[in-house]
Design an enzyme around this catalytic site. Structure first.
Site, PDB file in Angstrom:
ATOM      1  N   CYS A  92       0.813  -1.217   0.000  1.00 12.99           N
ATOM      2  CA  CYS A  92       0.000   0.000   0.000  1.00 12.99           C
ATOM      3  C   CYS A  92       0.852   1.276   0.000  1.00 12.99           C
ATOM      4  CB  CYS A  92      -1.008  -0.045   1.137  1.00 12.99           C
ATOM      5  SG  CYS A  92      -2.421   1.018   0.823  1.00 12.99           S
ATOM      6  N   ARG A 127     -12.116   6.352  -3.531  1.00 12.31           N
ATOM      7  CA  ARG A 127     -11.226   5.604  -2.654  1.00 12.31           C
ATOM      8  C   ARG A 127     -11.530   4.108  -2.775  1.00 12.31           C
ATOM      9  NH1 ARG A 127      -7.672   7.216   1.009  1.00 12.31           N
ATOM     10  NH2 ARG A 127      -7.038   5.607   2.464  1.00 12.31           N
ATOM     11  N   HIS A 193      -3.938  -5.461   2.485  1.00 13.98           N
ATOM     12  CA  HIS A 193      -3.536  -5.680   3.873  1.00 13.98           C
ATOM     13  C   HIS A 193      -4.149  -7.003   4.317  1.00 13.98           C
ATOM     14  CE1 HIS A 193      -2.259  -1.494   4.036  1.00 13.98           C
ATOM     15  NE2 HIS A 193      -3.422  -1.134   3.543  1.00 13.98           N
TER      16      HIS A 193
HETATM   17  N1  GLN Z   1      -1.988   7.117   1.724  1.00 15.36           N
HETATM   18  C1  GLN Z   1      -2.124   6.152   0.676  1.00 15.36           C
HETATM   19  C2  GLN Z   1      -3.454   6.196  -0.053  1.00 15.36           C
HETATM   20  O1  GLN Z   1      -4.482   6.498   0.534  1.00 15.36           O
HETATM   21  C3  GLN Z   1      -1.833   4.778   1.224  1.00 15.36           C
HETATM   22  C4  GLN Z   1      -2.867   4.278   2.180  1.00 15.36           C
HETATM   23  C5  GLN Z   1      -2.481   2.976   2.825  1.00 15.36           C
HETATM   24  O2  GLN Z   1      -1.321   2.686   3.037  1.00 15.36           O
HETATM   25  N2  GLN Z   1      -3.465   2.196   3.185  1.00 15.36           N
HETATM   26  O3  GLN Z   1      -3.477   5.935  -1.229  1.00 15.36           O
END
Ligand code: GLN
Length: 237
Positions: A92, A127, A193
């Site tokens: 990520c 998102r 994750h």
């Molecule tokens: N900040 C990054 C995004 O939102 C990574 C988020 C994360 O590591 N879950 O794309």
């Protein structure tokens, strides 16, 4: 022979999603096979060990990503280790910073990444949050599935030097183009994750095989397989 070293990088910055578990899985899967293993944790300001076999970067917020890049550049040892053949597994935010650029903030400021993967990340249309299921072809040619949970606003686009890790069956993945993750040499980036290596032992063993340069004997996986089947059925439902 010295122990195989797993290096968990900057948990104070890139540790908010439980990706630390990836290090514990790698350590356990080596130990269960009787392979001598050492887990090293490094924080910003401390030198990153150069003698690691596998380096792990996890998820984090935008500001944490910027700091992590700054410290890793100043230190330089992650570059040296990857040049010397170490495996880097980045999840990520860790995946995003391993690429060439990523954007942060409402004004989409472009930040230079580590440049170890030929990918670029910029803010996506929506998102990506939820269960993700991808199909992955193991190095022995067998079909496997990767399950996990994605949560990212950045969408990642691959350049010519990076190949997708897997194909998206459910979820967003890199950017909605049905690809997920990136592989370039021994550098692997991915969004899920979970921690992802706990949910997907095949993936963990592939990283270990890359690092050790040899095949590993399979481990008993009855209960893990059963849990995986339940998760896959749930996501496909
Ligand atoms: N900040 C990054 C995004 O939102 C990574 C988020 C994360 O590591 N879950 O794309």
């Amino acid at each position: 022979m010295s122990a195989t070293k797993i290096v968990l990088v900057y948990q104070s910055l890139l540790g908010i999603y439980g990706d630390r578990g990836n290090a514990m899985v790698l350590r356990a899967r080596l130990a269960w096979r009787g392979i001598d293993v050492e887990l090293a944790e490094v924080e910003p300001g401390e030198p990153v060990p150069v003698d690691g076999s596998v380096y792990l970067l996890g998820g984090g917020e935008d500001a944490a990503q910027i700091s992590a890049v700054k410290y890793l550049r100043a230190d330089g040892n992650l570059f040296r280790a990857v040049d010397a053949g170490a495996v880097l597994f980045a999840v990520c935010a860790g995946y995003q910073i391993t690429g060439k650029t990523f954007t942060v903030g409402d004004n989409d400021e472009v930040i230079e990444g580590l440049g170890l993967l030929d990918v670029e990340t910029r803010r996506g249309s929506e998102r990506a949050v939820g269960e993700i299921l991808t199909s992955w072809t193991r190095p022995d040619g067998a079909a496997s599935l990767i399950t996990g949970f994605e949560n990212h606003g950045g969408y990642t686009y691959l350049g010519a030097d990076a190949a997708p890790l897997a194909k998206v069956e459910v979820g967003i993945g890199n950017n909605g183009d049905r690809t997920e993750g990136a592989v370039q040499g021994r550098v692997v980036g991915t969004y899920p994750h979970g921690p992802v290596l706990a949910r997907n032992p095949d993936l963990a063993d592939w990283l270990l095989e890359l690092a050790l340069g040899r095949r590993l004997d399979p481990l008993p996986s009855g209960e893990i397989d059963e849990l995986r089947q339940q998760r896959v059925a749930f996501v496909r439902h």
